[in-house]
Design an enzyme around this catalytic site. Structure first.
Site, PDB file in Angstrom:
ATOM      1  N   LYS A  22       0.757  -0.984  -0.221  1.00 14.18           N
ATOM      2  CA  LYS A  22       0.031  -0.013  -0.104  1.00 14.18           C
ATOM      3  C   LYS A  22       0.977   1.638  -0.188  1.00 14.18           C
ATOM      4  CE  LYS A  22      -3.821   0.031   2.203  1.00 14.18           C
ATOM      5  NZ  LYS A  22      -4.606  -1.097   3.317  1.00 14.18           N
ATOM      6  N   ARG A  92      -3.535   2.764   8.597  1.00 15.94           N
ATOM      7  CA  ARG A  92      -3.536   1.370   7.952  1.00 15.94           C
ATOM      8  C   ARG A  92      -2.871   0.669   7.792  1.00 15.94           C
ATOM      9  NH1 ARG A  92      -6.657   3.672   2.558  1.00 15.94           N
ATOM     10  NH2 ARG A  92      -8.174   1.010   2.699  1.00 15.94           N
ATOM     11  N   GLY A 101      -8.343  -8.544   4.974  1.00 19.48           N
ATOM     12  CA  GLY A 101      -8.772  -9.259   6.031  1.00 19.48           C
ATOM     13  C   GLY A 101      -7.810  -9.179   7.398  1.00 19.48           C
ATOM     14  N   MET A 103      -4.973  -7.606   8.640  1.00 17.96           N
ATOM     15  CA  MET A 103      -4.688  -6.525   9.438  1.00 17.96           C
ATOM     16  C   MET A 103      -5.721  -5.528   9.385  1.00 17.96           C
ATOM     17  SD  MET A 103      -2.124  -7.927   9.455  1.00 17.96           S
ATOM     18  CE  MET A 103      -0.515  -6.823   9.385  1.00 17.96           C
ATOM     19  N   ARG A 336      -3.758  -1.292  -6.390  1.00 13.90           N
ATOM     20  CA  ARG A 336      -2.534  -2.860  -6.702  1.00 13.90           C
ATOM     21  C   ARG A 336      -2.774  -3.445  -7.744  1.00 13.90           C
ATOM     22  NH1 ARG A 336      -5.657  -4.280  -0.657  1.00 13.90           N
ATOM     23  NH2 ARG A 336      -7.228  -4.959  -1.613  1.00 13.90           N
ATOM     24  N   HIS A 455     -16.067  -8.790   2.479  1.00 13.25           N
ATOM     25  CA  HIS A 455     -14.799 -10.308   2.982  1.00 13.25           C
ATOM     26  C   HIS A 455     -15.327 -11.049   2.213  1.00 13.25           C
ATOM     27  CE1 HIS A 455     -13.674 -12.170   6.314  1.00 13.25           C
ATOM     28  NE2 HIS A 455     -12.065 -11.501   6.245  1.00 13.25           N
ATOM     29  N   ARG A 561       2.440 -46.717  -6.929  1.00 15.23           N
ATOM     30  CA  ARG A 561       2.789 -47.675  -5.286  1.00 15.23           C
ATOM     31  C   ARG A 561       1.634 -48.561  -5.667  1.00 15.23           C
ATOM     32  NH1 ARG A 561       1.619 -41.183  -2.774  1.00 15.23           N
ATOM     33  NH2 ARG A 561       3.291 -41.260  -1.911  1.00 15.23           N
ATOM     34  N   ARG A 617       7.060 -48.737  -8.350  1.00 16.21           N
ATOM     35  CA  ARG A 617       7.181 -48.339  -6.957  1.00 16.21           C
ATOM     36  C   ARG A 617       6.920 -50.481  -6.075  1.00 16.21           C
ATOM     37  NH1 ARG A 617       6.857 -45.591  -1.859  1.00 16.21           N
ATOM     38  NH2 ARG A 617       4.884 -46.644  -1.955  1.00 16.21           N
ATOM     39  N   GLU A 745      14.973 -42.046   0.499  1.00 19.32           N
ATOM     40  CA  GLU A 745      13.790 -41.537   1.098  1.00 19.32           C
ATOM     41  C   GLU A 745      14.345 -41.926   2.793  1.00 19.32           C
ATOM     42  OE1 GLU A 745      10.363 -43.303   0.444  1.00 19.32           O
ATOM     43  OE2 GLU A 745      10.752 -45.481   0.144  1.00 19.32           O
ATOM     44  N   SER A 764      14.396 -41.160  -7.053  1.00 16.07           N
ATOM     45  CA  SER A 764      13.365 -40.667  -6.735  1.00 16.07           C
ATOM     46  C   SER A 764      13.230 -40.403  -5.404  1.00 16.07           C
ATOM     47  CB  SER A 764      12.373 -41.688  -7.145  1.00 16.07           C
ATOM     48  OG  SER A 764      11.115 -40.820  -7.183  1.00 16.07           O
ATOM     49  N   GLY A 766      12.120 -39.729  -2.172  1.00 18.95           N
ATOM     50  CA  GLY A 766      10.820 -39.820  -1.557  1.00 18.95           C
ATOM     51  C   GLY A 766      10.526 -39.027  -0.394  1.00 18.95           C
ATOM     52  N   ASN A 768       7.993 -37.759   1.564  1.00 22.95           N
ATOM     53  CA  ASN A 768       7.799 -37.914   2.584  1.00 22.95           C
ATOM     54  C   ASN A 768       8.396 -38.685   3.419  1.00 22.95           C
ATOM     55  OD1 ASN A 768       5.426 -36.677   1.062  1.00 22.95           O
ATOM     56  ND2 ASN A 768       4.813 -39.263   0.409  1.00 22.95           N
ATOM     57  N   ASP A 769       9.032 -39.417   3.212  1.00 21.35           N
ATOM     58  CA  ASP A 769       9.579 -40.569   4.568  1.00 21.35           C
ATOM     59  C   ASP A 769      11.091 -39.433   4.788  1.00 21.35           C
ATOM     60  OD1 ASP A 769       8.336 -42.985   5.292  1.00 21.35           O
ATOM     61  OD2 ASP A 769       8.858 -43.547   3.506  1.00 21.35           O
ATOM     62  N   CYS A 831       9.311 -37.297  -5.989  1.00 22.82           N
ATOM     63  CA  CYS A 831       8.112 -38.059  -5.597  1.00 22.82           C
ATOM     64  C   CYS A 831       6.853 -37.729  -4.723  1.00 22.82           C
ATOM     65  CB  CYS A 831       8.080 -38.978  -6.304  1.00 22.82           C
ATOM     66  SG  CYS A 831       8.673 -40.922  -5.349  1.00 22.82           S
ATOM     67  N   TYR A 851      12.893 -34.589 -13.184  1.00 27.96           N
ATOM     68  CA  TYR A 851      11.566 -34.357 -13.054  1.00 27.96           C
ATOM     69  C   TYR A 851      10.359 -34.802 -11.876  1.00 27.96           C
ATOM     70  CZ  TYR A 851      10.770 -39.111 -11.299  1.00 27.96           C
ATOM     71  OH  TYR A 851      11.387 -40.710 -10.892  1.00 27.96           O
TER      72      TYR A 851
HETATM   73  C1  PEP Z   1       7.944 -40.871  -0.225  1.00 23.65           C
HETATM   74  O1  PEP Z   1       8.184 -41.371   1.272  1.00 23.65           O
HETATM   75  O2  PEP Z   1       7.858 -39.700  -0.167  1.00 23.65           O
HETATM   76  C2  PEP Z   1       6.990 -41.445  -0.654  1.00 23.65           C
HETATM   77  C3  PEP Z   1       6.927 -41.216  -2.154  1.00 23.65           C
HETATM   78  O3  PEP Z   1       7.040 -42.608  -0.495  1.00 23.65           O
HETATM   79  P1  PEP Z   1       5.443 -43.265   0.536  1.00 23.65           P
HETATM   80  O4  PEP Z   1       4.272 -41.892   0.593  1.00 23.65           O
HETATM   81  O5  PEP Z   1       4.433 -44.034  -0.676  1.00 23.65           O
HETATM   82  O6  PEP Z   1       5.768 -43.810   1.636  1.00 23.65           O
HETATM   83 MG    MG Z   2       7.952 -43.608   0.975  1.00 23.99          MG
END
Ligand code: PEP
Ligand code: MG
Length: 875
Positions: A22, A92, A101, A103, A336, A455, A561, A617, A745, A764, A766, A768-769, A831, A851
């Site tokens: 602003k 402001r 909404g 601030m 803005r 709002h 999976r 996998r 992973e 790849s 992983g 998540n793990d 992945c 990728y």
């Molecule tokens: C991961 O661990 O990132 C993964 C892709 O495998 P999963 O989620 O199946 O454990």
């Molecule tokens: Mg995993």
């Protein structure tokens, strides 16, 4: 001495990090010579300093604020707190990224018991003066002192009722004096002190309140939802007041240069005669369309249009502007780049390219990747819609189709969604910033009051949630949780549908259908594909998901999976049987039963991929997800396996693990039971060979071994795979090429990646793990306590949603570097869930991955984010 305060003419649009959005735009507009009320900006650095000093504004900053105030007094020829003609200001917030909404704003600051009398005399309009004072008391008490608005709204309603007034504007000066006296009394009662009379105290308290509001829970939620760092801070803009509530030649409004819902070119907005800013946004009175201004105040309209066009030309983007007209004179209070739906963003970007104002590169950079999610959600099925019973229509405030059960409070909506998995429609008289989490949980929002810029409308558009607003025909009792419309009464849990594109409201749930990538959306996607380096794959385990992902532009499957292929009710007993087998014979027999399913699914997926690659996998079932717990399931299994229920129970108990996520899963299963890897290899190889021959695709199967931590572990499983694959090739007389790689992973795998790459043709990540094991946070449970971490500012975002680039990212970089040293052409992807998150995708681009792989609905987001990463690096 550091400069903490900038007069508007000292800044410009590029100073957004320091002056906030602003402030930077007010500076830019001032420099363009537009009618902007004078003022100054206290910087975002001052906000950061406020927190560093333990929530104190330093002496130096205070002095600079008062010095800027003195300049403002001189410019306006009025004194702050003057008893006959006081200078009044607005205060402001203005963060670097706009946070609608989140601030708070305070208007009419500088009024007190004495100056209000002078102000009344000077303006010759006592009604206006007292109205301004009562608004100020109300806003100050709410925003600065955090008193509930309801005290003030209650008093105002009582007095309006007593005087027979329909609107606030029907109250006389004397009525308003009574309002003020009662406001001050309630203030004194609740705060234990009189309402502050020194304007400088008012100002400093207001500045502090803005700084504080940076850290209110709503702001924190909004930042987390929008990836805004907590250390940016907000600036504060102090601006001399202009008044839209000085009678019928005054007014205030908000307008966009293009339609923020659809992107259609042409001025779009609304205003209220004789009103102050918050009246339009709060949706208390239903405003007029901006085009009506041409009739009411034609000169102002002409000037307004001229400036609006200039601003759009200047910024080369759709503008969202706030203006006020004081007794026939027009002022701009803000501009803005306007928030817009994804549909509008795409339309506007393509139109601007066609108008020759921006390049396709700029168009691609202008669309927020995450927002595409809005376009990938279902729309109403046209046939079903025809059959729907229309019960009302209101403003189409944010497009999309929503069907669900009605809830009347944000909390109920949130709970119903999170705990019961309900599709929820939030129905409110009007929404306020406190409702943000409920709005987020809702499929759609329906409000009784409020215009297109209320709002609810602004926030819903920002979130991409369908919203129908301003349905005055509804009669609602929020406390009793009931509303009626079109001759029907709806209680909590009853079903309705909303069409945010037409504003129609329907009784019952109307079926929806999937969206497609076509028209301008397709055009943007094609441009993006031309700019990106990263390939985009998908995580899919069924032929239907595969076909969907291909339709959305996936270039292959990055993660299939295989354990998910057995989730269906007629399949899960078979995998349970395999898990519970006691002997090799039993297990091999169970695997033989799994083989046809596995192979036919692979075939269908290869067919849906039409020659695109697929990474399969191998089984990675954390046992707790697959072992039966339901007595009926146990009984069925016992029957099928020729065991007693007791034996099955005993077997399940034996398999119980204290840490199943770190248990007997991933490649560890294949190390113990090589026959599993053998069955899967046969299924993949036979499917690939058959589909290649039947359909003429050239398929090179990619086999991925999960949860590896050591080269020897991978080698052990790989040898089994190679042996079986070669056997199948011989049997089928095939020379098909296949590749074997691994997931990275486990932190140890990242550290040992150089050695592992001797055996792995691809990696790849992983994540998540990898996130789970790097943080030591259970991926299934961390959500329960991470909120405390956000509050304590230990972490700002969920590391399972947004890659932790510093920690987990470091492991990825190490693994990528080591892997490439061993095998220079190693293919690498990601992945985990992060493969669909734009900031994580930018990291993957930088880390040199080949990728990213994400869920089918995120494929277009990933395509765009990958292009943006490439373009941003080029810049
Ligand atoms: C991961 O661990 O990132 C993964 C892709 O495998 P999963 O989620 O199946 O454990
Ligand atoms: Mg995993």
């Amino acid at each position: 001495m550091k400069k903490w305060v900038y007069e508007f003419h000292e800044g410009n649009a590029d100073m957004r990090p320091l002056l906030g959005g602003k402030g930077a735009n007010l500076a830019e507009m001032t420099n363009l010579g537009l009618p902007i009320p004078n003022g100054f900006t206290v910087t975002t650095e001052a906000c950061t300093d406020y927190y560093t000093q333990g929530k104190q504004i330093s002496q130096e900053i205070q002095e600079q604020i008062f010095a800027a105030l003195a300049v403002l007094e001189e410019q306006r020829g009025k004194k702050f707190g003057d008893e006959s003609d006081p200078l009044l200001v607005s205060v402001r917030s203005g963060a670097r990224a706009s946070m609608p909404g989140m601030m708070d704003t305070i208007l009419n600051l500088g009024l007190n018991d004495v100056s209000v009398e002078g102000f009344a005399k000077k303006t010759g309009n006592p009604r206006f003066a007292y109205d301004s004072y009562r608004r100020f008391i109300q806003m100050f008490s709410d925003v600065v002192m955090e008193m509930s608005k309801s005290f003030f709204e209650g008093i105002l309603t009582e007095i309006k009722d007593a005087k027979g007034a329909k609107y606030d504007t029907d109250l006389t000066a004397d009525d308003l004096k009574e309002v003020i006296a009662r406001y001050k009394a309630i203030y004194a009662e609740k705060m234990g002190a009189e309402f502050p009379q020194d304007p400088k105290v008012q100002l400093m308290e207001a500045v502090k309140a803005v700084f504080r509001s940076w850290d209110n829970p709503r702001a924190i939620v909004y930042r987390r939802m929008n990836d805004i760092p907590g250390d940016w801070g907000t600036a504060v803009n102090v601006q001399s007041m202009v008044f839209g509530n000085m009678g019928n030649t005054s007014g205030t409004g908000v307008a966009f240069t293009r339609n923020p819902s659809t992107g259609e070119k042409g001025i779009f907005g609304e205003y209220l005669i004789n009103a102050q800013g918050e009246d339009v946004v709060a949706g208390i009175r239903t405003p007029q369309p901006i085009t009506k201004l041409a009739e009411d105040l034609p000169k102002c309209y002409e000037q307004f249009m001229d400036i609006a066009n200039r601003l759009e030309d200047h910024y080369r983007d759709m503008q969202d502007m706030e203006f006020t007209i004081q007794e026939g004179k027009l002022f701009f209070l803000q501009t803005r780049n306007g928030k817009r739906t994804a549909q509008a963003a795409i339309q506007i970007a393509c139109d601007l390219v066609d108008e020759g104002r921006i390049t396709p590169e700029e168009a691609v950079l202008r669309i927020e990747a995450k927002s595409l999610d809005q376009l990938l959600h279902p729309t109403f099925d046209a046939e079903q819609l025809k059959k729907g019973e229309k019960i009302g229509q209101a403003l189409p405030a944010s497009p999309g189709a929503a069907a669900g059960k009605v809830y009347f409070t944000a909390e109920d909506a949130k709970n119903a969604h999170e705990q019961e998995g309900e599709k929820v429609i939030l129905v409110r008289l009007e929404t306020s910033p406190e409702d943000i989490e409920g709005m987020h949980a809702a499929e759609g929002i329906l409000t009784v009051r409020g215009g297109m810029t209320s709002h609810a409308a602004v926030v819903a558009r920002g979130m991409g949630t369908c919203c129908v607003s301003g349905c005055g025909e509804i009669s609602i009792d929020e406390d009793a949780k009931v509303f009626s419309l079109g001759g029907y009464t709806f209680h909590e849990g009853d079903e309705i549908s909303l069409d945010g594109s037409t504003g129609f409201i329907y009784k019952g749930m109307i079926q929806t259908k999937e969206a497609t990538v076509s028209g301008n959306f397709g055009r943007i996607m094609n441009w993006a594909d031309g700019f990106r380096r990263l390939r985009i794959r998908t995580n899919a385990d069924t032929p239907a998901d595969t076909a969907n992902a291909v339709r959305l532009g996936a270039e292959g499957i990055g993660l299939c999976r295989t354990e998910h292929m057995f989730f269906e009710p007629n399949r899960i007993p078979k995998i349970r049987k395999m898990i519970l087998s006691d002997t090799l014979e039993q297990r091999e027999q169970a695997l033989q039963e799994l083989l046809p399913f596995q192979k036919s699914d692979f075939k269908a997926m290869y067919e849906a991929l039409k020659g695109r690659p697929m990474t399969v996998r191998y089984l990675d079932p954390p046992l707790h997800e697959f072992v039966p717990t339901d007595p009926a399931d146990m009984e069925a299994l016992a029957k099928d396996m020729g065991m007693t229920v007791e034996q099955v129970k005993q077997k399940c108990d034996d398999l119980h693990e204290f840490n199943p996520m770190m248990g007997h899963r991933g490649c560890r299963l294949a190390v113990t039971y090589p026959e599993i890897a053998r069955m899967q290899t046969r299924a993949v190889m036979e499917a690939a060979i058959e589909v290649s021959r039947e359909k003429g695709f050239s398929i090179e199967p990619e086999i991925m071994i999960p949860l590896v931590g050591d080269k020897k572990e991978l080698k052990f499983v790989k040898d089994i795979v190679v042996e079986e694959a070669e056997t199948v090739k011989k049997e089928r007389n095939s020379n098909i090429i296949y590749h074997i790689g691994t997931m990275i992973e486990i932190p140890r795998a990242a550290l040992m990646a150089g050695e592992i790459a001797e055996e792995a043709e691809f990696f790849s990540f992983g994540t998540n793990d990898l996130t789970q094991m790097t943080f030591g946070f259970s991926r299934d449970d961390a959500g329960k306590f991470l909120y405390s971490y956000y509050q304590a500012k230990i972490y700002e975002s969920d590391p399972f949603a947004r890659l932790d680039q510093n920690g987990v990212g470091q492991l990825i970089r190490i693994a990528a570097e080591q892997g490439k040293k061993t095998r220079p052409n190693i293919k690498m992807g990601i992945c985990g869930e992060h493969g669909g998150d734009p900031s994580s995708i930018a990291f993957c681009h930088d880390a040199g991955l080949t990728y990213v792989s994400c869920s089918p609905f995120r494929v277009p987001i990933a395509r765009l984010a990958a292009a943006q990463a490439a373009l941003n690096r080029k810049k």
